[in-house]
Design an enzyme around this catalytic site. Structure first.
Site, PDB file in Angstrom:
ATOM      1  N   TYR A 112       0.864  -1.185   0.000  1.00  0.00           N
ATOM      2  CA  TYR A 112       0.000   0.000   0.000  1.00  0.00           C
ATOM      3  C   TYR A 112       0.902   1.238   0.000  1.00  0.00           C
ATOM      4  O   TYR A 112       0.651   2.211  -0.702  1.00  0.00           O
ATOM      5  CB  TYR A 112      -0.885  -0.003   1.252  1.00  0.00           C
ATOM      6  CG  TYR A 112      -1.826  -1.181   1.332  1.00  0.00           C
ATOM      7  CD1 TYR A 112      -3.047  -1.165   0.664  1.00  0.00           C
ATOM      8  CD2 TYR A 112      -1.488  -2.320   2.062  1.00  0.00           C
ATOM      9  CE1 TYR A 112      -3.913  -2.258   0.733  1.00  0.00           C
ATOM     10  CE2 TYR A 112      -2.344  -3.413   2.127  1.00  0.00           C
ATOM     11  CZ  TYR A 112      -3.555  -3.374   1.459  1.00  0.00           C
ATOM     12  OH  TYR A 112      -4.393  -4.453   1.522  1.00  0.00           O
ATOM     13  N   ASN A 135     -12.569  -0.854  -5.144  1.00  0.00           N
ATOM     14  CA  ASN A 135     -12.417  -1.449  -6.472  1.00  0.00           C
ATOM     15  C   ASN A 135     -13.515  -2.470  -6.740  1.00  0.00           C
ATOM     16  O   ASN A 135     -13.742  -3.385  -5.957  1.00  0.00           O
ATOM     17  CB  ASN A 135     -11.053  -2.133  -6.574  1.00  0.00           C
ATOM     18  CG  ASN A 135     -10.869  -2.845  -7.892  1.00  0.00           C
ATOM     19  OD1 ASN A 135     -11.402  -2.414  -8.916  1.00  0.00           O
ATOM     20  ND2 ASN A 135     -10.129  -3.939  -7.870  1.00  0.00           N
ATOM     21  N   CYS A 143      -6.321  -5.669  -7.172  1.00  0.00           N
ATOM     22  CA  CYS A 143      -6.061  -5.110  -5.848  1.00  0.00           C
ATOM     23  C   CYS A 143      -5.599  -6.204  -4.874  1.00  0.00           C
ATOM     24  O   CYS A 143      -5.084  -5.893  -3.806  1.00  0.00           O
ATOM     25  CB  CYS A 143      -7.293  -4.373  -5.325  1.00  0.00           C
ATOM     26  SG  CYS A 143      -8.747  -5.387  -5.191  1.00  0.00           S
ATOM     27  N   HIS A 144      -5.771  -7.471  -5.273  1.00  0.00           N
ATOM     28  CA  HIS A 144      -5.296  -8.539  -4.388  1.00  0.00           C
ATOM     29  C   HIS A 144      -3.771  -8.605  -4.382  1.00  0.00           C
ATOM     30  O   HIS A 144      -3.191  -9.265  -3.530  1.00  0.00           O
ATOM     31  CB  HIS A 144      -5.880  -9.881  -4.842  1.00  0.00           C
ATOM     32  CG  HIS A 144      -5.499 -10.282  -6.228  1.00  0.00           C
ATOM     33  ND1 HIS A 144      -6.104  -9.741  -7.343  1.00  0.00           N
ATOM     34  CD2 HIS A 144      -4.559 -11.129  -6.682  1.00  0.00           C
ATOM     35  CE1 HIS A 144      -5.544 -10.281  -8.431  1.00  0.00           C
ATOM     36  NE2 HIS A 144      -4.604 -11.122  -8.053  1.00  0.00           N
ATOM     37  N   GLU A 170      -1.272 -17.344  -8.458  1.00  0.00           N
ATOM     38  CA  GLU A 170      -0.156 -16.674  -9.117  1.00  0.00           C
ATOM     39  C   GLU A 170       1.181 -17.116  -8.535  1.00  0.00           C
ATOM     40  O   GLU A 170       2.209 -16.457  -8.725  1.00  0.00           O
ATOM     41  CB  GLU A 170      -0.349 -15.156  -9.011  1.00  0.00           C
ATOM     42  CG  GLU A 170      -1.697 -14.726  -9.591  1.00  0.00           C
ATOM     43  CD  GLU A 170      -1.921 -13.214  -9.579  1.00  0.00           C
ATOM     44  OE1 GLU A 170      -0.944 -12.463  -9.499  1.00  0.00           O
ATOM     45  OE2 GLU A 170      -3.094 -12.806  -9.644  1.00  0.00           O
TER      46      GLU A 170
END
Length: 174
Positions: A112, A135, A143-144, A170
């Site tokens: 952040y 979002n 945003c994750h 991912e």
DNA sequence: CTAACTAAACCTA
DNA sequence: TAGGTTTAGTTAG
């Protein structure tokens, strides 16, 4: 504004778009009704802040292509969701932050605080949390991938289990 | 005024 | 050096 629900291998994904781009893209749900209900709720939430969205003709939006990408994504493949986004429902600050987040590619993470610094607000990490928190275009605006500075997960409006699951797809386990 | 997806600067012991 | 406190920044209800 158009809307649709795509059935992916991870569940039903509700989404909406205008001539400007994506307006919403939800996380998969296990049944169609839930996806429709959630999409409706999200759109109502956005409607309040939106200006006249009037006779918006549909952009040449390739649903089939998105469906394919979503399936690849949930399959664990590296996917680049580079789709146009309709930012009209966001404030200038939120738009700035979300655009930056959109640039974070698959498998990458930022904090952040880093996003805040890039936006010229060195102490705005919390404000960034607030911005990514609104979002409504999940995955496309990843945003994750925004986590806390010390390598911990940080928060997630849809539940930390989801954030962990997406990152795991991912190749990241936190 | 508060709650919401934070982090760094300051104390204090 | 660790641990607690304060403060910064945005926005909707």
């Amino acid at each position: 504004m158009e809307r649709a629900v795509i059935e992916t291998l991870a569940g039903f994904v509700g989404l909406s778009w205008s001539r400007f781009g994506l307006v919403a893209l939800n996380l998969p749900t296990s049944c169609l009704i839930d996806a429709e209900t959630e999409l409706q709720a999200v759109l109502e939430g956005l409607k309040v802040r939106s200006q006249s969205d009037c006779q918006a003709p549909l952009a040449d939006f390739d649903l089939a292509k998105l469906e394919k990408k979503l399936n690849e994504y949930f399959h664990g493949k590296r996917v680049d969701f580079s789709l146009p986004v309709d930012f009209r429902h966001y404030t200038d600050f939120q738009k700035t932050i979300l655009k930056r987040v959109q640039e974070v590619s698959w498998g990458q993470m930022v904090s952040y605080g880093q996003i805040a610094a890039q936006a010229g607000i060195p102490r705005g990490s919390r404000a960034v949390g607030g911005a990514v928190g609104v979002n409504r275009i999940l995955l496309v605006i990843p945003c994750h991938r925004v986590i806390a500075h010390n390598g911990t997960l940080g928060g997630f409006g849809y539940g930390l289990e989801w954030k962990r699951k997406l990152l795991k797809l991912e190749g990241i386990s936190l």
